[in-house]
Design an enzyme around this catalytic site. Sequence first.
Site, short mmCIF file in Angstrom:
data_model
loop_
_atom_site.label_atom_id
_atom_site.label_comp_id
_atom_site.label_asym_id
_atom_site.label_seq_id
_atom_site.Cartn_x
_atom_site.Cartn_y
_atom_site.Cartn_z
N ASN A 5 77.57 44.44 44.41
CA ASN A 5 76.29 44.06 44.49
C ASN A 5 76.03 42.41 44.39
O ASN A 5 76.60 42.06 43.77
CB ASN A 5 76.12 44.66 43.06
CG ASN A 5 74.41 44.16 42.29
OD1 ASN A 5 74.01 43.69 42.55
ND2 ASN A 5 74.73 44.81 41.01
N GLY A 53 81.07 40.71 34.92
CA GLY A 53 80.99 39.95 35.54
C GLY A 53 81.96 38.63 34.22
O GLY A 53 81.34 37.72 33.79
N HIS A 74 70.72 49.19 36.98
CA HIS A 74 71.73 48.41 36.37
C HIS A 74 72.02 47.99 35.01
O HIS A 74 70.53 47.35 34.82
CB HIS A 74 71.73 47.11 36.76
CG HIS A 74 73.57 46.44 37.04
ND1 HIS A 74 73.34 45.49 36.36
CD2 HIS A 74 74.75 46.10 37.52
CE1 HIS A 74 74.10 44.78 37.25
NE2 HIS A 74 74.97 45.21 37.98
N GLU A 114 79.95 51.38 34.08
CA GLU A 114 80.19 50.01 34.37
C GLU A 114 80.18 49.34 32.56
O GLU A 114 78.81 49.33 32.26
CB GLU A 114 78.65 49.09 34.63
CG GLU A 114 79.35 49.91 35.99
CD GLU A 114 77.85 48.29 37.29
OE1 GLU A 114 78.60 47.97 38.06
OE2 GLU A 114 77.53 48.18 36.53
N LYS A 158 73.83 40.59 43.47
CA LYS A 158 72.45 40.30 42.19
C LYS A 158 71.47 39.44 43.08
O LYS A 158 71.57 38.93 44.35
CB LYS A 158 73.86 40.20 41.25
CG LYS A 158 74.68 40.86 40.73
CD LYS A 158 75.21 40.52 39.51
CE LYS A 158 76.34 40.87 39.48
NZ LYS A 158 76.87 41.34 37.80
N GLU A 180 71.85 44.62 34.18
CA GLU A 180 71.33 44.18 34.41
C GLU A 180 69.69 44.38 33.77
O GLU A 180 68.87 43.04 33.26
CB GLU A 180 71.73 42.77 34.78
CG GLU A 180 73.21 42.09 34.53
CD GLU A 180 73.46 41.86 36.00
OE1 GLU A 180 73.20 41.25 37.10
OE2 GLU A 180 74.47 41.76 35.73
N SER A 228 83.91 43.05 37.11
CA SER A 228 85.10 42.89 36.96
C SER A 228 86.36 43.55 37.82
O SER A 228 87.60 42.77 37.46
CB SER A 228 85.56 42.03 36.13
OG SER A 228 84.28 41.26 34.86
#
Length: 251
Positions: free
Chosen positions: A9, A174, A96, A168, A11, A98, A214
């Site tokens: 991904n 991140g 996701h 996730e 991003k 985010e 990560s």
Amino acid sequence: MRKKVVAGNWKMNKNLNEAIQLVSELKNELSNFEPNCEVIVCPPFTNLESVNTIIKDSKIHLGAQNMYFEDSGAFTGEISADMLLSVGVEYVIVGHSERRAIFKETDEVINLKLKQAFKKDLKPILCVGETLEQRESGEMKSVIKSQVTGALKEIPASDISKMILAYEPVWAIGTGKTATPEQAQEVHKFIRELISELYDETTAENLTIQYGGSVKPANAASLLSQPDIDGALVGGACLQAQSFVEIIKSA
Ligand code: PEP
């Protein structure tokens, strides 16, 4: 045997030239060995067409990071399933963390996006995961359960076989903090049992469940060796061909 899948991904990273450089390097690296997993790259929308031209006739599959649930119309700034299909997209990331946290996507919206993806023959990668606060207050399983059941509402078993689910944990995305292989395995097993309850054992056994948060060359092998971890959704470490390839090799 479940298919192992490693997806990157990107991003909101890489302009067109950078994207062409990264995917060309990746293609070149992958031509040197036969990966034991499916490889997907999910660049930003603006790079999809060019990336598709480069990866055609390679082992790399193309995914998008998001899409809207309507067919077309007055939805300024949104991208439809047909638009993605027209530039060679096969997979689409849905839900996701985010998107959930920053863009306030709800389970209802995620459910509509999944239904649209299935209707249009795009394969969704559905992301679920708890925050640190939810984990520490003992709500992890109830959060995962409500995200999975909410996203999959009214979706038949025949569609589940076309999708990928990604666990996730938000606290690992991140942040450099990875779930231990045991922590991740516990949740993956829980998700598989939940799919078995909602659908049936065969559907659950055949579902690819990726881990994301990560993932790096240094931790990929131990995560991917867990029985219910069938691949990785990789953020930061997929932005360099070499580290992404090392994760692919671990699979
Ligand atoms: C992600 O964005 O899906 C992700 C897992 O990111 P990172 O690998 O950077 O934690």
